[in-house]
Write an enzyme that holds these catalytic residues in place. Structure first.
Site, mmCIF file in Angstrom:
data_model
loop_
_atom_site.group_PDB
_atom_site.id
_atom_site.type_symbol
_atom_site.label_atom_id
_atom_site.label_comp_id
_atom_site.label_asym_id
_atom_site.label_seq_id
_atom_site.Cartn_x
_atom_site.Cartn_y
_atom_site.Cartn_z
ATOM 1 N N THR A 69 0.777 -1.244 0.000
ATOM 2 C CA THR A 69 0.000 0.000 0.000
ATOM 3 C C THR A 69 0.813 1.302 0.000
ATOM 4 O O THR A 69 0.229 2.374 -0.060
ATOM 5 C CB THR A 69 -1.034 0.104 1.158
ATOM 6 O OG1 THR A 69 -0.361 0.364 2.381
ATOM 7 C CG2 THR A 69 -1.908 -1.130 1.251
ATOM 8 N N ASP A 70 2.126 1.246 0.070
ATOM 9 C CA ASP A 70 2.895 2.496 0.057
ATOM 10 C C ASP A 70 4.187 2.349 -0.746
ATOM 11 O O ASP A 70 5.260 2.744 -0.304
ATOM 12 C CB ASP A 70 3.193 2.957 1.482
ATOM 13 C CG ASP A 70 3.617 4.428 1.532
ATOM 14 O OD1 ASP A 70 3.321 5.180 0.575
ATOM 15 O OD2 ASP A 70 4.257 4.818 2.529
ATOM 16 N N LEU A 71 4.051 1.784 -1.928
ATOM 17 C CA LEU A 71 5.221 1.627 -2.788
ATOM 18 C C LEU A 71 5.561 2.959 -3.432
ATOM 19 O O LEU A 71 4.702 3.616 -4.022
ATOM 20 C CB LEU A 71 4.958 0.577 -3.861
ATOM 21 C CG LEU A 71 4.818 -0.848 -3.345
ATOM 22 C CD1 LEU A 71 4.315 -1.764 -4.440
ATOM 23 C CD2 LEU A 71 6.128 -1.351 -2.776
ATOM 24 N N ASN A 75 10.701 4.100 -0.545
ATOM 25 C CA ASN A 75 10.564 2.842 0.199
ATOM 26 C C ASN A 75 11.249 1.666 -0.494
ATOM 27 O O ASN A 75 10.965 0.510 -0.207
ATOM 28 C CB ASN A 75 9.088 2.527 0.447
ATOM 29 C CG ASN A 75 8.484 3.472 1.459
ATOM 30 O OD1 ASN A 75 9.193 4.099 2.244
ATOM 31 N ND2 ASN A 75 7.180 3.601 1.439
#
Length: 189
Positions: A69-71, A75
């Site tokens: 959910t936070d690519l 990251n």
């Protein structure tokens, strides 16, 4: 690749948590791009990085049934800063497929269409983010450099050379009247 993983339970919420321990790594893809004046990365390195990201996401999706959910480039760390070997990090927003799905996920520039429209999302939202990242690290530029929903949706349509399907727009309007103001413009765009 990580040193170890282990599970533990929270006594307060009676929930299982997974912890992963990684070796020290180099800079993030974002830091690497910035250091190189956002000139992009060689295509052969982009391919290697893309393969590794897809391999990591395949493990996350198929083995753990988890959505990152936070690519985003921030990251994804280069293992040593000298080779295109990477490590995927920051699983703080990750969710199991069967658990509650937050309304908003991902940094705006990497959000999938269904997330932008406030519709149900799943594993494909990670795949969309990966595609945006691959283009960004190759060109050195954000694919969707905007902070405005309507502009983002128009850019998305232009990039794909497709209109957002009417049924998706109608579902978005049903869930959130905010989208009604943009619906007709998007259909006509």
């Amino acid at each position: 690749r990580f040193y170890c993983s282990f599970s533990f339970y929270s006594k307060k919420k009676n929930e299982k948590h997974v912890a992963m321990v990684f070796e020290p790594c180099g800079p993030s893809l974002y830091q690497f791009l910035k250091k190189n004046n956002f000139s992009g990365i060689k295509i052969n390195h982009v391919k290697k990085i893309g393969y590794q990201i897809l391999h990591a996401i395949h493990f996350l999706h198929d083995e753990l049934k988890m959505i990152h959910t936070d690519l985003k480039p921030e990251n994804i760390l280069l293992f040593n800063g000298k080779t295109p070997d990477i490590r995927l990090i920051d699983f703080g927003s990750a969710t199991y497929d069967h658990q509650y799905h937050a309304h908003l996920i991902s940094t705006r520039q990497y959000r999938a269409v269904e997330v932008l429209l406030g519709l149900p999302w799943s594993y494909t939202s990670d795949i969309w983010s990966i595609a945006c990242i691959m283009i960004e690290i190759y060109t050195g530029n954000l694919l969707f450099a905007t902070h405005h929903l309507y502009e983002h949706l128009l850019m998305l349509q232009k990039c794909l050379q497709l209109n957002i399907p009417k049924n998706m727009l109608l579902k978005a309007v049903e869930k959130n009247k905010h989208y009604k103001t943009h619906q007709q413009k998007l259909i006509e765009a």
